[in-house]
Design an enzyme around this catalytic site. Structure first.
Site, short mmCIF file in Angstrom:
data_model
loop_
_atom_site.label_atom_id
_atom_site.label_comp_id
_atom_site.label_asym_id
_atom_site.label_seq_id
_atom_site.Cartn_x
_atom_site.Cartn_y
_atom_site.Cartn_z
N LYS A 109 9.15 -25.39 42.80
CA LYS A 109 10.33 -25.73 42.01
C LYS A 109 11.33 -24.57 41.96
O LYS A 109 12.55 -24.80 41.93
CB LYS A 109 9.93 -26.17 40.61
N SER A 136 12.51 -28.81 37.83
CA SER A 136 11.65 -28.76 36.65
C SER A 136 12.02 -27.53 35.85
O SER A 136 12.56 -26.56 36.39
CB SER A 136 10.17 -28.67 37.07
N TYR A 181 3.04 -25.06 41.80
CA TYR A 181 4.14 -25.93 41.37
C TYR A 181 5.39 -25.11 41.09
O TYR A 181 6.50 -25.46 41.51
CB TYR A 181 3.71 -26.71 40.13
#
Length: 254
Positions: free
Chosen positions: A163, A146, A159
């Site tokens: 990532k 991402s 998150y």
């Protein structure tokens, strides 16, 4: 004068595994690889979704099979993949997000997001690579990262942590597996309109904030990722390993 020839983007004769293939980016990646000639195993926990996807690919003349697979179950992943011929291509796509302020993140949130985004990705890749190594074959591992693997953002500490972890994993795997002829790269998209992101993007203020950072002025579509996946899987990327291909509309450019 003899001109050099552009390496092929075709994937005929290659076998591909796509995790989290039931919808969104995973379904698009599976379709892209099949359209380029690969025989695709579309994997997800919900068999009905990947069965529908595989049927649609076959209806267009492609080769696809559905595979029910819980990627968080390491033993089940190993057993399933040991029973199948080696995969030349892995798109490690299964993932999730639980955006919330850092002070509100619970251990259960942490375990759920880290367990799917990083732990499962690690051990799926390990299972695929072990089969390739045993067969003495090269291959292409593509982690779906991402833009949040390159920057930070409020309410996304968890998150972002996973990532960023995927980005580090990509580099380290690329170095370790290069002698085996196995390339390892990541695709790092911006916000793509998918079932996972749709609830967040329904908030007009959030949507406007997102669009203000995407320099090309629009949200991503799953089609924007398809060419990137095929490229990294193909001979056109034969010297590309350890990199992250940012499909982010310029978000991380500055």
């Amino acid at each position: 004068m003899s001109l050099p020839r552009t390496p092929s983007l075709r994937l005929d004769g290659r076998r591909a595994l796509v995790t989290g293939a039931g919808r969104g980016l995973g379904a698009a990646a599976a379709a892209a690889l099949a359209q380029a000639g690969a025989a695709v195993h579309a994997a997800a926990r919900t068999l009905a979704e990947v069965e529908a996807l595989a049927e649609a690919i076959r209806a267009e003349g492609g080769a696809a099979q559905a595979l029910r697979l819980d990627v968080t179950d390491v033993a089940a992943v190993r057993a399933e993949l040991e029973a199948l011929p080696p995969f030349d291509i892995l798109v490690n796509n299964a993932g999730t997000n639980r955006p919330k302020p850092m002070l509100e993140v619970t251990p259960e949130d942490y375990d759920a997001v880290e367990g799917l985004n990083l732990r499962a990705a690690y051990f799926v890749a390990q299972a695929v690579v072990s089969r390739l190594a045993a067969a003495g074959r090269g291959g292409s591992i593509i982690h779906v990262s991402s833009q949040m693997g390159h920057v930070g953002a409020a309410d996304r500490t968890l998150y972002c942590a996973t990532k960023h972890g995927i980005e580090g994993l990509t580099k380290a795997m690329a170095i370790e597996l290069a002698p085996l002829g196995i390339r390892v790269n990541a695709v790092a998209p911006t916000f793509i309109e998918t079932p996972m992101t749709r609830p967040f993007l329904a908030d007009e203020a959030f949507r406007a904030a997102v669009l203000s950072k995407i320099r090309l002025g629009r949200l991503g579509r799953v089609e924007d990722l398809m060419g990137a996946v095929v490229y990294l899987a193909s001979d056109a990327a034969a010297l590309v390993t350890g990199t992250s291909l940012r499909v982010d509309g310029g978000w991380t450019a500055g």
